[in-house]
Design a protein around this motif. Sequence first.
Motif, PDB file in Angstrom:
ATOM      1  N   PRO A  68       2.945  -4.336   3.530  1.00  0.00           N
ATOM      2  CA  PRO A  68       4.110  -3.632   3.080  1.00  0.00           C
ATOM      3  C   PRO A  68       3.629  -2.017   2.933  1.00  0.00           C
ATOM      4  O   PRO A  68       2.593  -1.917   2.244  1.00  0.00           O
ATOM      5  CB  PRO A  68       4.340  -4.487   1.825  1.00  0.00           C
ATOM      6  CG  PRO A  68       3.928  -6.034   1.918  1.00  0.00           C
ATOM      7  CD  PRO A  68       2.853  -5.884   3.247  1.00  0.00           C
ATOM      8  N   VAL A  69       4.344  -1.391   3.191  1.00  0.00           N
ATOM      9  CA  VAL A  69       3.503  -0.066   3.221  1.00  0.00           C
ATOM     10  C   VAL A  69       4.633   1.381   3.017  1.00  0.00           C
ATOM     11  O   VAL A  69       5.484   1.048   3.701  1.00  0.00           O
ATOM     12  CB  VAL A  69       2.325   0.552   4.388  1.00  0.00           C
ATOM     13  CG1 VAL A  69       3.203   0.723   5.912  1.00  0.00           C
ATOM     14  CG2 VAL A  69       2.064   1.800   3.849  1.00  0.00           C
ATOM     15  N   LEU A 111      -3.024   4.913  -1.570  1.00  0.00           N
ATOM     16  CA  LEU A 111      -3.848   6.064  -0.592  1.00  0.00           C
ATOM     17  C   LEU A 111      -4.233   7.460  -0.757  1.00  0.00           C
ATOM     18  O   LEU A 111      -3.456   7.525  -0.921  1.00  0.00           O
ATOM     19  CB  LEU A 111      -4.320   5.866   1.127  1.00  0.00           C
ATOM     20  CG  LEU A 111      -4.463   4.326   1.678  1.00  0.00           C
ATOM     21  CD1 LEU A 111      -4.078   4.659   3.538  1.00  0.00           C
ATOM     22  CD2 LEU A 111      -6.234   3.802   1.556  1.00  0.00           C
ATOM     23  N   LEU A 112      -5.524   7.997  -0.743  1.00  0.00           N
ATOM     24  CA  LEU A 112      -5.825   9.232  -0.671  1.00  0.00           C
ATOM     25  C   LEU A 112      -6.811   9.624  -0.514  1.00  0.00           C
ATOM     26  O   LEU A 112      -7.934  10.187   0.038  1.00  0.00           O
ATOM     27  CB  LEU A 112      -5.992  10.140  -2.359  1.00  0.00           C
ATOM     28  CG  LEU A 112      -5.074   9.678  -3.428  1.00  0.00           C
ATOM     29  CD1 LEU A 112      -5.566   9.754  -4.736  1.00  0.00           C
ATOM     30  CD2 LEU A 112      -4.170  10.968  -2.974  1.00  0.00           C
ATOM     31  N   ALA A 113      -6.434   9.822   1.504  1.00  0.00           N
ATOM     32  CA  ALA A 113      -6.891  10.231   2.518  1.00  0.00           C
ATOM     33  C   ALA A 113      -6.918  11.298   2.832  1.00  0.00           C
ATOM     34  O   ALA A 113      -6.353  12.174   2.135  1.00  0.00           O
ATOM     35  CB  ALA A 113      -6.718   8.895   3.900  1.00  0.00           C
ATOM     36  N   ASP A 114      -8.151  11.475   3.550  1.00  0.00           N
ATOM     37  CA  ASP A 114      -7.391  13.264   4.546  1.00  0.00           C
ATOM     38  C   ASP A 114      -7.847  14.213   3.472  1.00  0.00           C
ATOM     39  O   ASP A 114      -7.798  14.694   3.283  1.00  0.00           O
ATOM     40  CB  ASP A 114      -6.352  13.280   4.634  1.00  0.00           C
ATOM     41  CG  ASP A 114      -6.657  12.036   6.611  1.00  0.00           C
ATOM     42  OD1 ASP A 114      -7.395  12.181   6.661  1.00  0.00           O
ATOM     43  OD2 ASP A 114      -5.479  12.249   6.364  1.00  0.00           O
ATOM     44  N   GLY A 115      -8.620  14.005   2.354  1.00  0.00           N
ATOM     45  CA  GLY A 115      -9.035  14.607   1.115  1.00  0.00           C
ATOM     46  C   GLY A 115      -8.002  15.617   0.182  1.00  0.00           C
ATOM     47  O   GLY A 115      -7.693  15.675  -1.083  1.00  0.00           O
ATOM     48  N   ASN A 116      -6.898  13.960   0.152  1.00  0.00           N
ATOM     49  CA  ASN A 116      -5.851  14.914  -0.715  1.00  0.00           C
ATOM     50  C   ASN A 116      -5.656  14.353  -2.353  1.00  0.00           C
ATOM     51  O   ASN A 116      -4.701  14.656  -3.440  1.00  0.00           O
ATOM     52  CB  ASN A 116      -4.454  13.429  -0.085  1.00  0.00           C
ATOM     53  CG  ASN A 116      -3.615  13.486   0.945  1.00  0.00           C
ATOM     54  OD1 ASN A 116      -3.548  14.893   1.748  1.00  0.00           O
ATOM     55  ND2 ASN A 116      -2.983  12.832   1.791  1.00  0.00           N
ATOM     56  N   ILE A 117      -7.291  13.922  -2.497  1.00  0.00           N
ATOM     57  CA  ILE A 117      -7.548  14.099  -4.044  1.00  0.00           C
ATOM     58  C   ILE A 117      -7.099  15.437  -4.324  1.00  0.00           C
ATOM     59  O   ILE A 117      -6.896  15.628  -5.443  1.00  0.00           O
ATOM     60  CB  ILE A 117      -9.442  13.593  -3.851  1.00  0.00           C
ATOM     61  CG1 ILE A 117      -9.094  13.674  -5.716  1.00  0.00           C
ATOM     62  CG2 ILE A 117     -10.226  14.373  -3.734  1.00  0.00           C
ATOM     63  CD1 ILE A 117      -8.190  11.956  -7.064  1.00  0.00           C
ATOM     64  N   GLY A 118      -7.337  16.488  -3.532  1.00  0.00           N
ATOM     65  CA  GLY A 118      -6.596  17.917  -3.589  1.00  0.00           C
ATOM     66  C   GLY A 118      -6.087  18.454  -4.424  1.00  0.00           C
ATOM     67  O   GLY A 118      -5.875  19.500  -4.946  1.00  0.00           O
ATOM     68  N   ILE A 119      -4.707  17.253  -4.017  1.00  0.00           N
ATOM     69  CA  ILE A 119      -3.087  17.180  -4.328  1.00  0.00           C
ATOM     70  C   ILE A 119      -3.247  18.685  -5.589  1.00  0.00           C
ATOM     71  O   ILE A 119      -3.268  17.605  -6.449  1.00  0.00           O
ATOM     72  CB  ILE A 119      -2.585  16.568  -3.637  1.00  0.00           C
ATOM     73  CG1 ILE A 119      -2.225  16.342  -2.825  1.00  0.00           C
ATOM     74  CG2 ILE A 119      -1.185  16.670  -4.180  1.00  0.00           C
ATOM     75  CD1 ILE A 119      -1.291  15.058  -1.918  1.00  0.00           C
ATOM     76  N   LEU A 148      -1.629   7.183   8.906  1.00  0.00           N
ATOM     77  CA  LEU A 148      -2.369   5.701   8.867  1.00  0.00           C
ATOM     78  C   LEU A 148      -1.014   4.780   8.422  1.00  0.00           C
ATOM     79  O   LEU A 148      -1.308   3.554   8.311  1.00  0.00           O
ATOM     80  CB  LEU A 148      -2.960   6.071   7.319  1.00  0.00           C
ATOM     81  CG  LEU A 148      -4.405   6.840   7.505  1.00  0.00           C
ATOM     82  CD1 LEU A 148      -4.578   7.498   6.011  1.00  0.00           C
ATOM     83  CD2 LEU A 148      -5.445   5.692   8.190  1.00  0.00           C
ATOM     84  N   THR A 149      -0.190   5.196   7.263  1.00  0.00           N
ATOM     85  CA  THR A 149       1.046   4.464   7.361  1.00  0.00           C
ATOM     86  C   THR A 149       1.942   3.394   8.434  1.00  0.00           C
ATOM     87  O   THR A 149       1.762   2.554   7.572  1.00  0.00           O
ATOM     88  CB  THR A 149       2.337   5.759   6.938  1.00  0.00           C
ATOM     89  OG1 THR A 149       2.212   6.387   6.052  1.00  0.00           O
ATOM     90  CG2 THR A 149       3.627   4.667   6.704  1.00  0.00           C
ATOM     91  N   VAL A 150       1.942   4.180   9.567  1.00  0.00           N
ATOM     92  CA  VAL A 150       1.968   3.576  10.890  1.00  0.00           C
ATOM     93  C   VAL A 150       1.163   2.475  11.185  1.00  0.00           C
ATOM     94  O   VAL A 150       1.420   1.352  11.462  1.00  0.00           O
ATOM     95  CB  VAL A 150       2.505   4.993  11.654  1.00  0.00           C
ATOM     96  CG1 VAL A 150       2.115   3.732  13.299  1.00  0.00           C
ATOM     97  CG2 VAL A 150       3.296   5.448  11.524  1.00  0.00           C
ATOM     98  N   ALA A 151      -0.690   3.180  11.123  1.00  0.00           N
ATOM     99  CA  ALA A 151      -0.836   1.610  11.749  1.00  0.00           C
ATOM    100  C   ALA A 151      -1.295   0.785  10.693  1.00  0.00           C
ATOM    101  O   ALA A 151      -1.293  -0.601  11.081  1.00  0.00           O
ATOM    102  CB  ALA A 151      -2.746   2.599  11.098  1.00  0.00           C
ATOM    103  N   THR A 171       1.343  -1.550   0.272  1.00  0.00           N
ATOM    104  CA  THR A 171      -0.383  -0.162   0.310  1.00  0.00           C
ATOM    105  C   THR A 171       0.983   0.965   0.043  1.00  0.00           C
ATOM    106  O   THR A 171       1.861   1.069   0.923  1.00  0.00           O
ATOM    107  CB  THR A 171      -0.724  -0.166   1.173  1.00  0.00           C
ATOM    108  OG1 THR A 171      -1.329  -1.124   1.099  1.00  0.00           O
ATOM    109  CG2 THR A 171      -1.846   1.474   1.483  1.00  0.00           C
ATOM    110  N   LEU A 172       0.523   2.013  -0.913  1.00  0.00           N
ATOM    111  CA  LEU A 172       1.245   3.587  -0.718  1.00  0.00           C
ATOM    112  C   LEU A 172       0.511   4.200   0.095  1.00  0.00           C
ATOM    113  O   LEU A 172      -1.054   4.743  -1.069  1.00  0.00           O
ATOM    114  CB  LEU A 172       2.103   3.991  -2.565  1.00  0.00           C
ATOM    115  CG  LEU A 172       2.345   5.129  -3.185  1.00  0.00           C
ATOM    116  CD1 LEU A 172       3.131   4.925  -2.136  1.00  0.00           C
ATOM    117  CD2 LEU A 172       2.116   5.284  -4.331  1.00  0.00           C
ATOM    118  N   ASP A 173       0.789   5.456   0.969  1.00  0.00           N
ATOM    119  CA  ASP A 173       0.354   6.591   1.118  1.00  0.00           C
ATOM    120  C   ASP A 173       0.710   7.682   1.070  1.00  0.00           C
ATOM    121  O   ASP A 173       2.159   7.891   0.833  1.00  0.00           O
ATOM    122  CB  ASP A 173       0.271   5.623   2.935  1.00  0.00           C
ATOM    123  CG  ASP A 173      -1.103   7.223   3.793  1.00  0.00           C
ATOM    124  OD1 ASP A 173      -1.215   7.973   2.431  1.00  0.00           O
ATOM    125  OD2 ASP A 173      -0.378   7.152   5.195  1.00  0.00           O
TER     126      ASP A 173
END
Length: 204
Positions: free
Chosen positions: A70-71, A110-118, A60-63, A50-52
């Motif tokens: 594998p992250v 993963l694109l969490a926390d609104g990161n689709i906005g990047i 999330l990476t740590v979790a 998984t790529l965060d």
Amino acid sequence: MIGELYEEALRGRGPVEIEHADGRRPLPLQDWLSARPGDGGLLDRCRGATLDVGSGPGRLTVALARRGLPVLGIDLAPAAVALTTAAGGPALCRDVFGRVPGTGRWRTVLLADGNIGIGGDPAALLRRVLALLAPGGRVLIEVGPPGTGARVEPLRLRSGPSVGEWFPWAHVSADAAAALAAACAATVTELWEEAGRWFVALRS
């Protein structure tokens, strides 16, 4: 959401606000530093490597690392990467549009926390992360609530008299996700809500 003021906020050197056309709001740093309601369902849907993207301080990476997956977290802010690695999560200071390790082999992005906005261009970002996936992989995206539409707005960070540069940030609602996916030759395969947060899963 990069720059010196973001770095200072991560290092705990004072409150930082996000300034936008309609006013200001606090930078939601606490949301990024510790587990949030709604994280569980997102983490449960991560499969394989998984790529965060835009991992920030790395909750999330740590979790995921603690679950044995594998992250890798990637973020432009060195302070964010340092916080992630200090907490036991693998992370690199990288631009998602630059060279990313494992390109074409990630099972989940993963694109969490609104990161689709990047970057202010959701279609360009989505095409890029789709290219990072292994065949059959999927992208998990946190989106806005239904009815909030899709838009791009200029934002900047402010802390007292210090002001950062304007940057574009995009917002995509749950009911706008299918059109975005279609524009990128992808399909939404799941839509869910948890703890007032909305998410979509999609595949190319």
